[in-house]
Design a protein around this motif. Structure first.
Motif, PDB file in Angstrom:
ATOM      1  N   TYR A  53       0.822  -1.207   0.000  1.00 37.76           N
ATOM      2  CA  TYR A  53       0.000   0.000   0.000  1.00 37.76           C
ATOM      3  C   TYR A  53       0.855   1.257   0.000  1.00 37.76           C
ATOM      4  O   TYR A  53       0.498   2.276  -0.591  1.00 37.76           O
ATOM      5  CB  TYR A  53      -0.928   0.007   1.224  1.00 37.76           C
ATOM      6  N   THR A  57       3.844   1.309  -7.184  1.00 40.47           N
ATOM      7  CA  THR A  57       3.337   0.092  -7.828  1.00 40.47           C
ATOM      8  C   THR A  57       4.449  -0.760  -8.405  1.00 40.47           C
ATOM      9  O   THR A  57       4.578  -1.957  -8.088  1.00 40.47           O
ATOM     10  CB  THR A  57       2.339   0.462  -8.933  1.00 40.47           C
ATOM     11  N   ILE A 335      -4.076  -6.319  -8.071  1.00 39.14           N
ATOM     12  CA  ILE A 335      -5.418  -5.770  -7.878  1.00 39.14           C
ATOM     13  C   ILE A 335      -5.416  -4.682  -6.808  1.00 39.14           C
ATOM     14  O   ILE A 335      -6.129  -3.670  -6.921  1.00 39.14           O
ATOM     15  CB  ILE A 335      -6.392  -6.910  -7.514  1.00 39.14           C
ATOM     16  N   ILE A 336      -4.601  -4.869  -5.751  1.00 40.02           N
ATOM     17  CA  ILE A 336      -4.491  -3.840  -4.716  1.00 40.02           C
ATOM     18  C   ILE A 336      -4.053  -2.509  -5.323  1.00 40.02           C
ATOM     19  O   ILE A 336      -4.509  -1.435  -4.924  1.00 40.02           O
ATOM     20  CB  ILE A 336      -3.503  -4.291  -3.628  1.00 40.02           C
ATOM     21  N   LYS A 337      -3.180  -2.599  -6.334  1.00 40.17           N
ATOM     22  CA  LYS A 337      -2.688  -1.390  -6.992  1.00 40.17           C
ATOM     23  C   LYS A 337      -3.603  -0.904  -8.111  1.00 40.17           C
ATOM     24  O   LYS A 337      -3.258   0.010  -8.863  1.00 40.17           O
ATOM     25  CB  LYS A 337      -1.292  -1.653  -7.560  1.00 40.17           C
ATOM     26  N   GLY A 338      -4.772  -1.551  -8.245  1.00 40.52           N
ATOM     27  CA  GLY A 338      -5.727  -1.108  -9.261  1.00 40.52           C
ATOM     28  C   GLY A 338      -5.413  -1.577 -10.657  1.00 40.52           C
ATOM     29  O   GLY A 338      -5.858  -0.957 -11.631  1.00 40.52           O
ATOM     30  N   ILE A 339      -4.672  -2.664 -10.780  1.00 41.81           N
ATOM     31  CA  ILE A 339      -4.289  -3.190 -12.094  1.00 41.81           C
ATOM     32  C   ILE A 339      -4.864  -4.592 -12.232  1.00 41.81           C
ATOM     33  O   ILE A 339      -4.668  -5.440 -11.359  1.00 41.81           O
ATOM     34  CB  ILE A 339      -2.756  -3.232 -12.255  1.00 41.81           C
ATOM     35  N   GLN A 340      -5.575  -4.831 -13.329  1.00 37.94           N
ATOM     36  CA  GLN A 340      -6.157  -6.138 -13.575  1.00 37.94           C
ATOM     37  C   GLN A 340      -5.261  -6.904 -14.547  1.00 37.94           C
ATOM     38  O   GLN A 340      -5.160  -6.548 -15.720  1.00 37.94           O
ATOM     39  CB  GLN A 340      -7.563  -6.009 -14.171  1.00 37.94           C
ATOM     40  N   HIS A 349      -0.550  -1.006 -19.444  1.00 39.61           N
ATOM     41  CA  HIS A 349       0.514  -0.666 -18.487  1.00 39.61           C
ATOM     42  C   HIS A 349       1.854  -1.194 -19.013  1.00 39.61           C
ATOM     43  O   HIS A 349       2.480  -2.063 -18.382  1.00 39.61           O
ATOM     44  CB  HIS A 349       0.205  -1.264 -17.115  1.00 39.61           C
TER      45      HIS A 349
END
Length: 508
Positions: A53, A57, A335-340, A349
């Motif tokens: 967090y 990233t 996913i925590i970093k908003g990346i799928q 990305h």
């Protein structure tokens, strides 16, 4: 040229000061994690996942990836020096520990480091060239194909074990049965638990590995009543030119096997090390030495292990499917970093994707530079008297086992498997096939059930799919070849046995 351009773009991000620092932290932590019994990359990444967090990233993912493939090398160090493996270093115990007993521990560790570097480099090239399209191969595999792949892994045990084919497959079957202990996920019925609450969740991999290898080896050494001295005097670290010529072909073969099996879900480092070892035992010029301290037994599996650890990122980043628990945690970090993770990741990305790929090679260099000079320090463990060393090893075994679930009963389970492992040694049975069956057994059951549900109980589905039919045909051909070899040998034995009798009769 596009690949070279993309790699150059990736190195621009990977070689920044912060990302280099995170890569170095990941490699160091991963190596330490691999050395400690019981604490693997899965537990470490789980503990460090909340830290992502507060970390950028790219740096966070580079650090977690470094922990993963750094632990792969650290695993081999503990397996070679103390015969205390994790799941990804079981094969390293066979020839690596035997080299230690033969006074070649330094050469074995150096070989593991160099071979890991070769395997990682080859895998990174594969990852860079084929990641955009090679991940689609996983879509071709269905449950029936995964079952056939697991059975291929079981058949490979005939090359891994130092005994007969029957002994190896019997130990493998025993491991499969151990993997069924616990509560059935589908029905909720407890199987083989004997109404013991401690077995309701099954037997832990750490308990089986540390018991059958670590505790059993300590018991065997104490029973021998002799002082173990793997080396004396000056430590030999650099292999000879003749040994180098044996390392390179084996490492390249292992790199190819690991790169291929790392792509496929159900494959990964565990199957890759067994497959590379099996191939070496079949095609190497020194195949008769493998199992008794051959350098190929260390080089091939180490390269395959590292290669599979890196190419296992291909299904995750290309199609968004994690192939093992560690990759599932990595997916959680994405996913925590908003990346799928998935097909759109490379286009959406590119800095993260190519920066992560480039950082793997940077981590490869870190591992080589950090760990090869440290070989001499790992070897100082053997300067400690064994009557002092073995209580410390037992202590760390207990701590590592307890730390997995914070359960004292896991230590009792480890002790029980230690007694079983010692019994296997006295009977001349190899515990490595048992570990293979224990790891792959639940995966085989899960995919077999899926196959039966989809086909409504029709077993012919295994021969209707081209991939599974091909793999099963290879298994059938291999077993037939083994039977023919056994038949030819059995036909020759009576002739040899009668020759002395004939000579006596003619002399009379």
């Amino acid at each position: 040229m596009d690949v070279l351009h993309n790699l150059a773009f990736g190195f621009e991000h990977a070689l920044t000061l912060h990302n280099l620092m995170y890569c170095a932290i990941g490699c160091v932590v991963g190596t330490i994690v691999g050395l400690l019994p019981g604490l693997g990359p899965l537990a470490t990444i789980s503990l460090l996942l909340p830290l992502t967090y507060s970390i950028p990233t790219t740096g966070a993912l580079i650090m977690l990836a470094g922990i993963y493939y750094g632990a792969q090398y650290g695993d081999s160090v503990s397996a070679i020096t103390m015969k205390m493996p994790h799941a990804s270093s079981i094969v390293a115990c066979i020839d690596g520990y035997q080299m230690t007993l033969n006074g070649k521990c330094g050469v074995a560790l150096f070989t593991a480091g160099v071979s890991s570097f070769i395997g990682g480099t080859v895998a990174i090239v594969v990852l860079a060239w084929l990641a955009p399209s090679l991940g689609e191969v996983a879509f071709l595999f269905g449950p029936a194909d995964y079952c056939a792949l697991m059975l291929v892994g079981f058949v490979c045990v005939s090359f891994v074990t130092t005994g007969s084919l029957l002994n190896g497959l019997s130990m493998c079957l025993m491991g499969v049965l151990l993997g069924q202990i616990g509560t059935d996920v589908n029905s909720g019925v407890q199987r083989y638990t004997f109404d013991l609450p401690m077995l309701a969740d099954g037997v832990g991999l750490v308990s089986v590995a540390l018991g059958c290898f670590g505790i059993a080896e300590i018991t065997k050494n104490l029973d021998a009543h002799e002082q173990r001295s793997p080396f004396a005097g000056k430590i030999k670290l650099i292999p000879t030119w003749a040994e180098f010529k044996r390392i390179i072909p084996s490492a390249l073969r292992g790199s190819a096997v690991g790169s291929l099996l790392g792509i496929m879900p159900g494959g990964g480092p565990v199957i890759a090390q067994f497959a590379a070892y099996a191939i070496d035992k079949k095609v190497s010029k020194y195949k008769h030495e493998i199992g008794h301290g051959a350098i190929e037994g260390v080089a091939g599996q180490a390269a395959a292990d590292e290669a599979a650890a890196r190419t296992s990122f291909i299904p995750l980043m290309s199609i968004g499917i994690p192939e093992n628990a560690v990759m599932a945690l990595m997916m959680g970090a994405f996913i925590i970093k908003g990346i799928q993770p998935g097909p759109n990741m490379i286009a959406g990305h590119p800095d993260l994707f190519w920066g992560l790929v480039a950082s793997m090679w940077v981590g490869n260099v870190f591992l080589l530079v950090l760990n090869v000079p440290l070989v001499r320090y790992w070897l100082t463990l053997f300067k400690i008297p064994y009557n002092v060393l073995f209580p410390a090893i037992l202590f760390f075994c207990c701590i590592g086992t307890y730390s997995v679930n914070n359960n004292l009963e896991d230590i009792y389970t480890t002790a029980a498997f230690g007694a079983a492992g010692y019994l296997f040694m006295r009977l001349g049975l190899d515990a490595a096939p048992l570990m293979l069956g224990f790891i792959l057994g639940p995966m085989l059951e899960e995919n077999f059930r899926r196959t039966m549900l989809l086909s409504r109980g029709n077993f012919s589905v295994f021969f209707q799919h081209p991939i599974s039919a091909t793999l099963l045909s290879l298994i059938g051909a291999f077993i037939l070849w083994q039977v023919l070899v056994f038949w030819v040998k059995s036909r020759r034995r009576p002739v040899v046995a009668q020759m002395p009798d004939a000579a006596v009769v003619s002399g009379g």
